[in-house]
Design a protein around this motif. Structure first.
Motif, PDB file in Angstrom:
ATOM      1  N   ASP A 137       2.490  30.491  -3.328  1.00 54.26           N
ATOM      2  CA  ASP A 137       3.947  30.568  -3.163  1.00 54.26           C
ATOM      3  C   ASP A 137       4.324  31.164  -1.810  1.00 54.26           C
ATOM      4  O   ASP A 137       5.284  30.729  -1.172  1.00 54.26           O
TER       5      ASP A 137
ATOM      6  N   LYS B 259       2.128  25.412  -2.124  1.00 53.03           N
ATOM      7  CA  LYS B 259       3.086  24.673  -2.928  1.00 53.03           C
ATOM      8  C   LYS B 259       4.117  24.027  -2.004  1.00 53.03           C
ATOM      9  O   LYS B 259       4.285  24.429  -0.845  1.00 53.03           O
ATOM     10  N   GLU B 260       4.841  23.053  -2.514  1.00 52.28           N
ATOM     11  CA  GLU B 260       5.802  22.335  -1.678  1.00 52.28           C
ATOM     12  C   GLU B 260       6.941  23.224  -1.205  1.00 52.28           C
ATOM     13  O   GLU B 260       7.512  22.993  -0.135  1.00 52.28           O
ATOM     14  N   ASP B 261       7.275  24.257  -1.981  1.00 47.36           N
ATOM     15  CA  ASP B 261       8.360  25.158  -1.583  1.00 47.36           C
ATOM     16  C   ASP B 261       7.832  26.485  -1.040  1.00 47.36           C
ATOM     17  O   ASP B 261       8.529  27.505  -1.058  1.00 47.36           O
TER      18      ASP B 261
ATOM     19  N   THR C 274       6.510  29.504   1.449  1.00 48.45           N
ATOM     20  CA  THR C 274       6.959  30.161   2.678  1.00 48.45           C
ATOM     21  C   THR C 274       5.758  30.730   3.402  1.00 48.45           C
ATOM     22  O   THR C 274       4.789  31.178   2.781  1.00 48.45           O
TER      23      THR C 274
ATOM     24  N   THR D 271       8.650  27.483   6.664  1.00 52.68           N
ATOM     25  CA  THR D 271       8.570  26.966   5.303  1.00 52.68           C
ATOM     26  C   THR D 271       7.942  25.587   5.324  1.00 52.68           C
ATOM     27  O   THR D 271       8.026  24.863   6.313  1.00 52.68           O
TER      28      THR D 271
ATOM     29  N   SER E 276       8.807  23.083   3.352  1.00 51.89           N
ATOM     30  CA  SER E 276       9.838  22.071   3.151  1.00 51.89           C
ATOM     31  C   SER E 276      11.209  22.709   3.331  1.00 51.89           C
ATOM     32  O   SER E 276      11.315  23.899   3.659  1.00 51.89           O
ATOM     33  N   LYS E 277      12.248  21.939   3.090  1.00 53.45           N
ATOM     34  CA  LYS E 277      13.601  22.467   3.204  1.00 53.45           C
ATOM     35  C   LYS E 277      14.019  23.250   1.954  1.00 53.45           C
ATOM     36  O   LYS E 277      15.062  23.903   1.955  1.00 53.45           O
ATOM     37  N   LYS E 278      13.193  23.194   0.930  1.00 56.47           N
ATOM     38  CA  LYS E 278      13.433  23.984  -0.274  1.00 56.47           C
ATOM     39  C   LYS E 278      12.514  25.200  -0.245  1.00 56.47           C
ATOM     40  O   LYS E 278      11.291  25.064  -0.178  1.00 56.47           O
ATOM     41  N   TYR E 279      13.111  26.375  -0.293  1.00 63.19           N
ATOM     42  CA  TYR E 279      12.302  27.588  -0.235  1.00 63.19           C
ATOM     43  C   TYR E 279      13.069  28.762  -0.834  1.00 63.19           C
ATOM     44  O   TYR E 279      14.281  28.695  -1.058  1.00 63.19           O
ATOM     45  N   THR E 280      12.340  29.847  -1.085  1.00 58.88           N
ATOM     46  CA  THR E 280      12.902  31.055  -1.689  1.00 58.88           C
ATOM     47  C   THR E 280      13.346  32.028  -0.612  1.00 58.88           C
ATOM     48  O   THR E 280      12.617  32.272   0.353  1.00 58.88           O
TER      49      THR E 280
END
Length: 314
Positions: free
Chosen positions: A60, A103-105, A107, A159, A161-165
């Motif tokens: 993650d 993972k794809e999301d 950081t 990151t 991808s453009k999706k991240y925490t």
């Protein structure tokens, strides 16, 4: 005869022989590994050889503190300065080994100094979305007669991808208010306490509140480039959730793993130096009894020199 430490000196510097029980807690990856086998573990080995053996897509949050492009002796593991191009190739090599593990999301944070920063940014830009460059003040450094003293280091934030925490509310900074503003006689955006006036503010990409570990701090080891738990806590809280996996392929004396454990994350560290593995496992044992992080209390990060105020609020 070894020099006896002062009573307040908490530096962890036990030898491999003295800490054999801690070395025995570590593992070696001799073949492909299942996630359950490497969760909350320290692996002894070269990360370039170990990463191909790890599960796909399990990370993650990646926090990497690779050797800077400097001559440095890490207790027998020597890193010699190489050309800028060679350092780019070295960075590209370990980053490519890392890619399948994310993972794809996921950081990514990578530490570096001003000299290696352009190389790191160039490589990360090939594979990730670069979000920011954090610069943090080391607070101390060697004096220089023919140059400015080097008191800053960088951390690149990227990151996959453009999706991240990103939990910004979990990394607020508590600062003193020197010129408080009132509206209708009441504090506006600040808190009035018996110990002074304070405001919680959003963190910027310049961090001037980090203390490098020193001899009277329980987290301190004899590692020459140890990162502070406070610094790592900010990265971990912002970019992961409880139960997430935090991975450090250059684990050193275990600061990332220890901080992740204190903050209820899972961790995996790889470290080639057995001496540092001993110190890491010693600190992980200590974290079972003491989960405090210097400079982080009451859910906020405090400025330097406010330890007494933090204790009063508990």
């Amino acid at each position: 005869m070894p020099t006896e430490k002062a009573g307040r000196n908490k530096t962890i510097d036990i030898t491999v022989q003295e800490g054999r029980q801690y070395l025995d807690r570590c593992m070696r990856a001799d073949g492909p590994q299942e996630l359950c086998a490497v969760t909350d573990k320290t692996i002894i080995g070269d990360c370039l050889q170990v990463m191909p053996l790890l599960p796909r897509g399990f990370v993650d949050l990646l926090i990497a503190d690779p050797p800077y492009n400097l001559d440095k002796n890490f207790h027998g593991q020597k890193f010699h300065r190489i050309s800028d191009q060679a350092y780019i190739e070295y960075t590209d090599n370990w980053v490519r080994q890392l890619l399948p593990l994310l993972k794809e999301d996921a950081t990514i944070y990578v530490c570096c100094d001003w000299q290696s920063s352009p190389a790191v940014a160039g490589v990360l830009g090939k594979y990730f979305y670069i979000r920011n460059r954090i610069t943090w003040q080391r607070e101390k450094g060697r004096g220089a007669r023919t140059n400015w003293k080097n008191g800053m280091e960088d951390i690149w934030f990227a990151t996959k991808s453009k999706k991240y925490t990103f939990h910004v509310e979990d990394v607020m900074v508590r600062r003193r208010v020197l010129a408080p503003y009132r509206a209708d006689g009441r504090p506006r955006d600040w808190e009035e306490t018996e110990n002074g006036n304070f405001r919680n503010t959003y963190p910027s990409n310049f961090w001037d509140d980090i203390s490098v570990p020193y001899w009277s701090m329980a987290e301190n080891t004899a590692h020459p480039t140890q990162k502070p738990e406070k610094l790592l806590a900010r990265l971990i809280l912002a970019s992961s959730g409880k139960g997430d996996m935090v991975f450090d392929p250059f684990a050193g004396s275990g600061s990332t793993a220890v901080t992740a454990k204190k903050l209820d994350r899972h961790y995996l560290g790889i470290e080639i130096n057995e001496q540092y593995c001993v110190w890491a496992e010693k600190r992980l044992e200590m974290a079972e009894r003491d989960r405090s992080i210097q400079g982080y209390a009451d859910g906020v990060f405090w400025e330097r020199n406010t330890a007494a105020l933090q204790k009063r609020r508990r």
